[in-house]
Design a protein around this motif. Structure first.
Motif, PDB file in Angstrom:
ATOM      1  N   THR A   1       0.830  -1.214   0.000  1.00 15.41           N
ATOM      2  CA  THR A   1       0.000   0.000   0.000  1.00 15.41           C
ATOM      3  C   THR A   1       0.863   1.261   0.000  1.00 15.41           C
ATOM      4  N   ASP A   2       2.103   1.176   0.522  1.00 16.86           N
ATOM      5  CA  ASP A   2       3.051   2.288   0.327  1.00 16.86           C
ATOM      6  C   ASP A   2       3.212   2.570  -1.164  1.00 16.86           C
ATOM      7  N   VAL A   3       3.487   1.496  -1.918  1.00 15.49           N
ATOM      8  CA  VAL A   3       3.762   1.628  -3.352  1.00 15.49           C
ATOM      9  C   VAL A   3       2.506   2.058  -4.105  1.00 15.49           C
ATOM     10  N   LEU A   4       1.384   1.407  -3.829  1.00 16.40           N
ATOM     11  CA  LEU A   4       0.145   1.716  -4.549  1.00 16.40           C
ATOM     12  C   LEU A   4      -0.334   3.134  -4.253  1.00 16.40           C
ATOM     13  N   GLY A   5      -0.179   3.566  -2.991  1.00 15.56           N
ATOM     14  CA  GLY A   5      -0.592   4.917  -2.643  1.00 15.56           C
ATOM     15  C   GLY A   5       0.226   5.975  -3.368  1.00 15.56           C
ATOM     16  N   MET A   6       1.555   5.759  -3.424  1.00 16.16           N
ATOM     17  CA  MET A   6       2.405   6.707  -4.137  1.00 16.16           C
ATOM     18  C   MET A   6       2.169   6.643  -5.638  1.00 16.16           C
TER      19      MET A   6
END
Length: 444
Positions: A95-100
């Motif tokens: 979710t870090d990656v998807l959010g960014m």
């Protein structure tokens, strides 16, 4: 102490657990999109440039993916599949990656929610398929629990040795081993390393505080005083970052409540050792282990948050042990929200306090390093035990060979995650050899 995991190690989530995971993944992706918090400590320092407009969203996403992918696929997924317990590498690094990655605010929670759904609905299918294979590498991976739990017990000994020398380290080691033996003899149903870790961490903190107090007395005797430059640019940056985080306090309180609720549901473990303890139903011991980890990460999380303006998805991780021990989700939501509120409001004070306690701050560095060292050895040893369980000598050859190849090839998969990833790849290869009639499984 028995090291057998709960039968099946499956993912039979209730509807409430499924909705909690999906909602929390949506929320964490949204918060990552706003650059308010990320789980990966290595990504957080890069967010200041993004927040201040000196780098692009795509560049920051590339950094986040590069620093997270190995942990997601090499550690998060294997640990979840082998224990039947979710973990932060599987939930919060993606979710870090998807959010960014999401270019729009509305898209970030949608992508995060989709990932949460993939986890809660897809893992059980993957788990069932893997257990039906001739070479059941997931059951073999449960061999990792014993080395992880027992070697992890020694992390305070390593930290004491690194900071205060071999004498204190040897004393701490002797005390811890004696306490493990005593615990196994007198309290066989208790995690054998629980008391030993408690004493080890208390020794480390006591030595660090004592050293700082002696140094402060020496400084006062020499006429030295604490001086902070009025125009200190770091002080100004820290103040601006703390103010930015305080503006979003309600959102952080929702986040804290959500993480605490997930921990309370006992389908989530905050660390490698914790995942195995949760799987065994030893929630008090799991809380103890994650509580000790807090001491190693508070200074890192506080200073990077103050320097970058972005907090940790799990805060100081205090909501993990608190959640394990609370009796119901409603209380967990309230307590988790209050814990996060206190953490965010106290950031500036914590930063100033750490500046006055250099030995305590150094202890945090040594604790994190020691945790990494013990887990790296434990995970490697446990992975080789898993390789032996599923394929004997050939299994060790394949898994050990993949681990060594990754090492000499420049570590495309981070070292801590390389061994569990090698077990999964090795298990797939052994199944292929079985179907080619070139290998007979050790069991079944």
């Amino acid at each position: 102490m028995s090291t057998a995991l709960a039968a099946g190690s499956g993912f039979d989530f209730t509807l409430a657990q499924q909705l909690t995971v999906i909602a929390l993944c949506a929320l964490t992706a949204f918060i990552a999109h706003l650059a308010l918090a990320v789980f990966n400590d290595g990504v957080r320092p890069f967010l200041l440039d993004f927040i201040q407009g000196r780098t692009t969203r795509s560049a920051t996403t590339a950094v986040s993916f590069g620093l997270s992918a190995g942990f997601i696929f090499g550690l998060g997924a294997p640990m979840a599949l082998s224990t039947g317990v979710l973990n932060p590498w599987l939930l919060f690094l993606p979710t870090d990656v998807l959010g960014m990655l999401a270019p729009k605010k509305w898209l970030a929670p949608l992508l995060g929610g989709v990932w949460g759904a993939v986890v809660v609905f897809g893992l059980n299918g993957a788990n069932d398929i893997a257990h039906d294979l001739p070479v059941d590498f997931l059951t073999a991976m449960q061999q990792m629990s014993t080395p992880i739990l027992f070697l992890f017990t020694l992390f305070p000994v390593l930290a004491i040795t690194k900071q205060f020398g071999r004498g204190w380290g040897a004393a701490a080691g002797a005390i811890e081993v004696a306490l493990v033996v005593l615990t196994m003899k007198l309290w066989p149903n208790m995690f054998a390393g629980a008391l030993a870790m408690a004493v080890g961490v208390l020794m480390l903190i006591g030595l660090a505080v004592s050293q700082d107090l002696r140094q402060r007395r020496a400084d006062r005797s020499a006429g030295k005083v604490d001086e902070v430059a009025a125009d200190d640019p770091m002080a100004s940056l820290f103040s601006a970052s703390a103010a930015r985080l305080r503006r979003y306090l309600p959102l952080f309180m929702v986040l804290g409540g959500g993480v605490c609720v997930l921990a309370q549901m006992h389908v989530f473990g905050g660390g490698e050792a914790t995942s195995f303890l949760i799987a065994k139903g030893q929630y008090a011991e799991a809380a103890q282990v994650d509580f000790y980890r807090v001491f190693g990460f508070v200074p890192l999380i506080a200073t990077t948050a103050l320097a970058s303006g972005a907090y940790g998805i799990a805060g100081f991780t205090l909501v993990y042990p608190i959640g394990y021990l609370l009796p119901n989700p409603v209380l967990a939501a309230v307590v988790g929200a209050l814990v996060f509120a206190v953490e965010v409001l106290a950031l500036s004070w914590i930063g100033r306090a750490l500046g006055k306690l250099p030995s305590v701050r150094d202890s945090s560095e040594h604790l994190r390093s020691a945790i990494g060292d013990t887990l790296q050895l434990a995970i490697l040893f446990g992975s080789l035990m898993a390789a032996n369980a599923m394929g004997g000598g050939l299994g060790i050859l394949v898994v050990g060979g993949l681990y060594l190849f990754n090492d000499v090839a420049g570590r495309p998969v981070v070292r801590m995650a390389a061994a569990p990833a090698a077990v999964i790849v090795g298990g797939i290869l052994l199944n292929l050899l079985y179907w080619l009639d070139l290998f007979t499984p050790v069991k079944g």
